[in-house]
Design a protein around this motif. Structure first.
Motif, PDB file in Angstrom:
ATOM      1  N   ALA A 263       4.897  -4.707 -10.835  1.00 51.52           N
ATOM      2  CA  ALA A 263       3.822  -5.041  -9.896  1.00 51.52           C
ATOM      3  C   ALA A 263       2.755  -5.876 -10.604  1.00 51.52           C
ATOM      4  CB  ALA A 263       3.186  -3.757  -9.348  1.00 51.52           C
TER       5      ALA A 263
ATOM      6  N   THR B 202      -3.740  -2.424 -10.084  1.00 49.70           N
ATOM      7  CA  THR B 202      -2.399  -2.828  -9.677  1.00 49.70           C
ATOM      8  C   THR B 202      -2.410  -3.179  -8.201  1.00 49.70           C
ATOM      9  OG1 THR B 202      -1.487  -1.266 -11.280  1.00 49.70           O
ATOM     10  CG2 THR B 202       0.030  -2.123  -9.628  1.00 49.70           C
TER      11      THR B 202
ATOM     12  N   HIS C  51      -0.046  -3.925  -4.775  1.00 50.42           N
ATOM     13  CA  HIS C  51       1.262  -3.675  -4.171  1.00 50.42           C
ATOM     14  C   HIS C  51       1.284  -4.289  -2.781  1.00 50.42           C
ATOM     15  CE1 HIS C  51       2.100  -0.527  -7.173  1.00 50.42           C
ATOM     16  NE2 HIS C  51       0.865  -0.115  -6.983  1.00 50.42           N
ATOM     17  N   ASP C  52       2.452  -4.637  -2.321  1.00 57.43           N
ATOM     18  CA  ASP C  52       2.662  -5.022  -0.921  1.00 57.43           C
ATOM     19  C   ASP C  52       1.712  -6.125  -0.473  1.00 57.43           C
ATOM     20  OD1 ASP C  52       4.015  -4.813   1.499  1.00 57.43           O
ATOM     21  OD2 ASP C  52       2.554  -3.409   2.308  1.00 57.43           O
TER      22      ASP C  52
END
Length: 168
Positions: A52, A159, A161-162
């Motif tokens: 990621a 981090t 994500h998506d």
């Protein structure tokens, strides 16, 4: 003028234009190996193993490292990212407002800034959906993503994500 000072040796790493006298913490080139030894491997090696996109930020949301996935997503090199404010790195349109990233009115409610601050202050991780109005050559576009923070020593691992265009 803002001074960036090494959190290990207190040496001034660099100075940046600012309307007020401020001090930000970072790590100088001389002390970077010390930090890497404390981690057991270089920060870059560790981060690049993660799939990621990850940014490592300081208390004021200044980026000190970015992994390969983040650099690829942002289409930027490490040298362009390190030392920059997170809003400038991701291209947030509010970072272009007077005062820049961290000082615009919108920054008070910025999910990224709030998660980073909470994690640094409490040590508790944060996981939250965020939106950013990203400035691109053809105009701003809204990007939705999930952010996750974790405190690592005096820094925060941020981090994403998506990552998706739009609000849906």
């Amino acid at each position: 003028m803002m001074r960036v000072v090494c959190c290990y040796c207190n040496k001034t790493v660099r100075t940046l234009p600012s309307e007020t006298e401020e001090v930000s913490r970072g790590v100088c080139d001389r002390c970077l190996p010390l930090m890497a030894r404390e981690l057991g491997q270089s920060m870059q090696e560790f981060l690049d193993e993660l799939k990621a996109p990850v940014l490592v930020v300081q208390d004021n949301a200044r980026v000190i490292f970015a992994n390969e996935a983040a650099r690829k997503l942002l289409s930027r090199e490490q040298i362009e990212i390190c030392g920059e404010m997170a809003g400038d790195v991701i291209g947030c349109r509010h970072a272009r407002e007077p005062g820049g990233c961290g000082r615009a009115l919108h920054c008070q409610s910025c999910a990224i800034r709030r998660c980073v601050t909470k994690t640094l202050e409490t040590g508790e991780p944060c996981r939250r959906q965020a939106y950013a109005d990203i400035g691109v050559v053809t105009g701003d576009r809204r990007v939705r993503f999930l952010i996750e923070t974790e405190k690592v020593n005096a820094f925060v691992r941020l981090t994403t994500h998506d990552v998706r265009d739009g609000q849906g």
